[in-house]
Design an enzyme around this catalytic site. Structure first.
Site, short mmCIF file in Angstrom:
data_model
loop_
_atom_site.label_atom_id
_atom_site.label_comp_id
_atom_site.label_asym_id
_atom_site.label_seq_id
_atom_site.Cartn_x
_atom_site.Cartn_y
_atom_site.Cartn_z
N CYS A 85 15.86 23.78 16.02
CA CYS A 85 15.48 23.51 17.42
C CYS A 85 16.68 23.89 18.26
O CYS A 85 17.76 23.31 18.11
CB CYS A 85 15.14 22.04 17.62
SG CYS A 85 14.89 21.60 19.37
N CYS A 194 13.88 29.61 21.21
CA CYS A 194 13.10 28.39 21.07
C CYS A 194 12.29 28.60 19.80
O CYS A 194 11.67 29.65 19.63
CB CYS A 194 12.20 28.18 22.29
SG CYS A 194 10.99 26.85 22.05
#
Lengths: 227, 227
Positions: A85, A194
């Site tokens: 992440c 992302c």
């Protein structure tokens, strides 16, 4: 190579992106049989406090929960830690402080691959929490690169849809259009910054080199884990 | 439903099958955002002693390692345990004895779905360790069903290839042919009773109902984990 260190995955942000990362580790091991793979411990915890809210000052820091996950994984035997992440890397310091294991930084891995493309201007497709923390900006600045950031008003709804399981052609087209906009604005390479982005965007959709931060992290982790 | 219990996955047999299982849990949660997913703790441990060798008396029991994995996952907070490997269920008793968490049995889940197809004769695609332990045979016998087992000389090389990352059309065709052979022999439904099988075989390849033990386990786990 004689084997692998045990890999710990601080995950769940989101769960599909973590499953994608774990699947890619299994492929990257290039193993002929089970016993040639690394042991991988995963904490897919979807209850880590929201990164956007925390960055905007509207919610608790994810840091303490991430630190607790790191301690748990290390306690089970993880020697190399990774976190698929990007935005959560704003609290990477809490993980490093909490655990004696080696933390392989996803932002560093992606920036290294972006520099290797030879491009001087890099487009970043990311959510607000990643952009506001300047996670890529500071490191690309230091490398003498120009940065063009994605439009958070475009990217956030796409990421939210992907987190809800929507990887339809409408979402794919929307993400590819944002990549094209960055290329038109001068980006010589794009970082998918992302972990939801590569679930809908691949190199075939982008006219310049696409650095997939998830893939960059997989490669860096396998290198760090190899004995 | 107000939330989820934490799911622990005793995995790594093989790593790709475990990644597939974790990915399917993320989809099955049907969540609109990260925080609506269950927390999932995974120990993908490819060093569990070989199930075929142990069943044949040529290697150590996987039981103690599986029990240790169950204890580790429970210690991190797992309340529901699942193991996406059919053959390893021959040592499920060691897991149940070692941990206070609820163990959701994959064989039970698949047999329940096989009975629900209405077929009286069930074809089982499995490796030797699963067949030799009569994991499906005993439970299908008890349900009054007939069983036709796959040919281990055909299935084992296919599973070994899948574990080495080969999911090519040759492997897919070989697995579909073995399913067809079981149907020709009288099977009214087929159980994909090895977690590598659904990586290459889907309902579209089989003329009768295909019960995917991995999917059956996902459904049973989500039911057990729902609060």
């Amino acid at each position: 190579m004689t084997g692998w260190r045990t890999i710990g995955v601080i995950g769940g942000m989101g769960p599909a992106a973590t499953a994608d990362f774990v699947q890619r580790i299994a492929v990257a091991a290039g193993a002929a049989r089970d016993s040639d793979h690394p042991r991988v411990l995963v904490d897919s915890n979807p209850h880590v406090p929201d990164r956007n809210a925390a960055r905007a000052g509207n919610g608790p820091s994810p840091g303490p929960v991430l630190a607790e996950m790191a301690r748990g994984l290390t306690g089970l035997g993880a020697q190399i830690l990774a976190m698929p992440c990007n935005a959560a890397h704003g609290w990477a310091g809490d993980i490093v402080a909490a655990s004696g294991a080696t933390f392989v930084d996803m932002i560093d891995a992606a920036v290294t691959e972006a520099v290797a493309t030879g491009a001087r201007t890099i487009g970043i497709i990311a959510i607000g929490a990643t952009l506001d923390a300047n996670l890529y900006q500071h490191r690309l600045d230091a490398a003498g690169m120009q940065v063009i950031a994605s439009d958070r008003g475009i990217v956030q709804p796409l990421v939210t849809a992907i987190k809800a399981g929507d990887t339809s052609s409408a979402i794919r087209t929307g993400m590819a259009a944002e990549a094209s906009r960055l290329v038109s604005a001068g980006a010589g390479a794009i970082i998918a910054a992302c972990t939801e982005v590569p679930l809908v965007l691949s190199q075939a959709d982008v006219a310049v080199p696409l650095v997939d931060a998830t893939s960059a992290l997989v490669r860096a982790v396998m290198q760090a884990a190899a004995l």
